[in-house]
Design an enzyme around this catalytic site. Structure first.
Site, PDB file in Angstrom:
ATOM      1  N   ASN A  45       0.836  -1.206   0.000  1.00  0.00           N
ATOM      2  CA  ASN A  45       0.000   0.000   0.000  1.00  0.00           C
ATOM      3  C   ASN A  45       0.866   1.250   0.000  1.00  0.00           C
ATOM      4  OD1 ASN A  45      -2.536  -1.439   0.305  1.00  0.00           O
ATOM      5  ND2 ASN A  45      -1.819  -1.918   2.372  1.00  0.00           N
ATOM      6  N   HIS A 131     -13.514  -1.518   6.331  1.00  0.00           N
ATOM      7  CA  HIS A 131     -12.352  -2.216   6.895  1.00  0.00           C
ATOM      8  C   HIS A 131     -12.643  -2.827   8.276  1.00  0.00           C
ATOM      9  CE1 HIS A 131      -8.174  -2.303   8.625  1.00  0.00           C
ATOM     10  NE2 HIS A 131      -7.910  -2.700   7.384  1.00  0.00           N
ATOM     11  N   GLU A 172     -15.403   4.169   4.126  1.00  0.00           N
ATOM     12  CA  GLU A 172     -14.077   4.422   3.564  1.00  0.00           C
ATOM     13  C   GLU A 172     -14.238   5.363   2.371  1.00  0.00           C
ATOM     14  OE1 GLU A 172     -11.721   0.908   2.717  1.00  0.00           O
ATOM     15  OE2 GLU A 172     -12.609  -0.138   4.404  1.00  0.00           O
ATOM     16  N   SER A 176     -10.779  -0.641   0.278  1.00  0.00           N
ATOM     17  CA  SER A 176      -9.441  -1.225   0.238  1.00  0.00           C
ATOM     18  C   SER A 176      -9.313  -2.447  -0.659  1.00  0.00           C
ATOM     19  CB  SER A 176      -8.971  -1.547   1.646  1.00  0.00           C
ATOM     20  OG  SER A 176      -9.908  -2.368   2.299  1.00  0.00           O
ATOM     21  N   ASP A 201     -12.857   7.344   6.342  1.00  0.00           N
ATOM     22  CA  ASP A 201     -11.533   6.725   6.446  1.00  0.00           C
ATOM     23  C   ASP A 201     -10.817   6.867   5.094  1.00  0.00           C
ATOM     24  OD1 ASP A 201      -9.321   5.107   6.691  1.00  0.00           O
ATOM     25  OD2 ASP A 201     -10.395   3.375   7.495  1.00  0.00           O
ATOM     26  N   HIS A 204      -6.714   4.885   1.881  1.00  0.00           N
ATOM     27  CA  HIS A 204      -6.187   4.589   0.541  1.00  0.00           C
ATOM     28  C   HIS A 204      -6.262   5.770  -0.422  1.00  0.00           C
ATOM     29  CE1 HIS A 204      -5.718   0.365   1.522  1.00  0.00           C
ATOM     30  NE2 HIS A 204      -6.853   0.492   2.190  1.00  0.00           N
ATOM     31  N   LYS A 235       0.445   3.773   4.873  1.00  0.00           N
ATOM     32  CA  LYS A 235       0.276   3.515   3.441  1.00  0.00           C
ATOM     33  C   LYS A 235       1.074   4.535   2.628  1.00  0.00           C
ATOM     34  CE  LYS A 235      -3.332   0.512   4.551  1.00  0.00           C
ATOM     35  NZ  LYS A 235      -4.591   0.346   5.210  1.00  0.00           N
TER      36      LYS A 235
END
Ligand SMILES: *Cc1c(COP(=O)(O)O)cnc(C)c1O
Length: 374
Positions: A45, A131, A172, A176, A201, A204, A235
């Site tokens: 990541n 997640h 998110e 992910s 969140d 990513h 990440k």
């Protein structure tokens, strides 16, 4: 339930679901070595390639020279040191929030934050594909947990109509294991209408999307409408740690109520020192050129689609078939593990391909050729 763990292992193994740690030797750049074979790592990541940046490693060493090894205590006792607050101020400016607070990991940020904000009598509305850290944090909070199908706004609206207490929507920004985006503008419109709060969140998306890599909310000009921004330093930052960026009132509340912050030793100060260096890279010209490089790789791999994220899943379906595809790619010189249940739903096993700015165009080209041989 008996203590026959071997039987549990056999059940999982025969379903193609048993997991094992693989110990990798790191090699320069994006190479890893496993069982004597050199592989190109398309399974991290580390989207901007910062984990092997000499400048970042130098900042970490400088942090050790300046501040020593550990932090010695919790943030609330004697572990709150100037590199922590320097980084948190810079992070708050970067995220366009009043304040920010770091945790030892993104997982710890979730586990501390949700139970600090909601509890019995309150409601969490969670996207189904969120997640594990968010799922576990929601359960731990004691709030009523309602899960809505992935990005299903109609269902979310229905749940909002009957939700009681403080209502927190949790999702998110970029998912992910699927690499798609949440319907952020629509979710914000809904939470405004019902007076709910939103925790987004951006694990990513920070570093990858938006002006200066500030994330999906920034890309859409919606930063100021989100109550709780969550993220990780593990990440794109290339390090380790997690954070919440929010209003001063929320951050002060977390300092008083987030148990994973209060009862855990502060991250080593050298990490905070390096995180500031990573932030400066991400937000500056070097970050921009790394993002440019990442975009080129994503376009090379997915020429027909506009880029949404740097997570490119190749759905295989069957768990064992996914393991075989992963083994075949290993023979061809690539590390791309099979992602299986319970990380994703049964029967939706996949290869999760993540190009990074650390790859060369030639390595990406070789991957494309290998994928064609599957
Ligand atoms: C990785 C991840 C986390 C956890 O972050 P860590 O710093 O690795 O603990 C939280 N949320 C999402 C969406 C993630 O992908």
């Amino acid at each position: 339930m008996s203590w026959d763990l071997a039987a549990i292992r056999e059940t999982r193994r025969s379903a193609g679901l048993w997991r094992e740690l693989r110990t990798l030797e790191t090699a320069p750049g994006m190479m890893v070595e496993w069982e004597g074979r050199r592989l190109i790592n398309f399974a991290s990541n580390d989207y901007l390639g910062l984990k092997s940046s000499p400048a970042l490693a130098a900042a970490l060493k400088e942090g050790v020279d300046l501040y020593g090894a550990g932090s010695g205590a919790s943030r609330l006792v004697s572990g709150s040191l100037s590199p922590h607050s320097d980084f948190e101020s810079a992070l708050a400016s970067f995220k366009h929030t009043e304040s920010a607070i770091t945790f030892t990991s993104g997982f710890a940020a979730a586990l501390g934050t949700l139970p600090a904000l909601v509890g019995g009598g309150d409601t969490i509305l969670l996207d189904k594909l969120s997640h594990a850290s968010l799922v576990d944090a929601a359960r731990l909070s004691g709030a009523t947990l309602r899960v809505f199908p992935h990005n299903h706004l109609g269902k979310l609206e229905k749940l909002l109509e009957t939700a009681s207490g403080r209502v927190l929507i949790v999702t998110e920004a970029i998912f992910s294991m699927d690499g798609d985006a949440c319907a952020l503008a629509e979710i914000i419109a809904l939470k405004e209408r019902f007076g709910a709060w939103l925790l987004l969140d951006e694990a990513h998306s920070v570093g990858v999307l938006g002006p200066q890599g500030r994330g999906l909310a920034a890309a859409l000009g919606l930063e100021s409408q989100i109550e709780i921004h969550m993220g990780t330093l593990s990440k794109s930052f290339g390090l380790s740690g997690g954070y919440i960026a929010a209003s001063r009132l929320v951050v002060e509340h977390l300092i008083n109520h987030a148990r994973s912050l209060i009862y855990s030793t502060a991250p080593p100060p050298c990490l905070a020192h390096a995180a500031l260096a990573a932030l400066n890279i991400i937000a500056g010209e070097e970050g921009e050129s790394r993002r440019q490089c990442l975009r080129q790789h994503v376009q090379q791999l997915m020429p027909d689609k506009p880029m949404v994220s740097a997570i490119l899943p190749k759905i295989i379906g069957d768990e064992k078939a996914a393991l075989e595809a992963s083994a075949r790619l290993r023979e061809l010189g690539f590390l791309i593990p099979a992602i299986r249940y319970p990380t994703v739903a049964k029967g939706s096993a996949r290869l999760r391909i993540t190009p990074t700015a650390g790859h060369s165009a030639e390595q990406v080209q070789r991957l494309i050729a290998a994928l064609q041989q599957l």
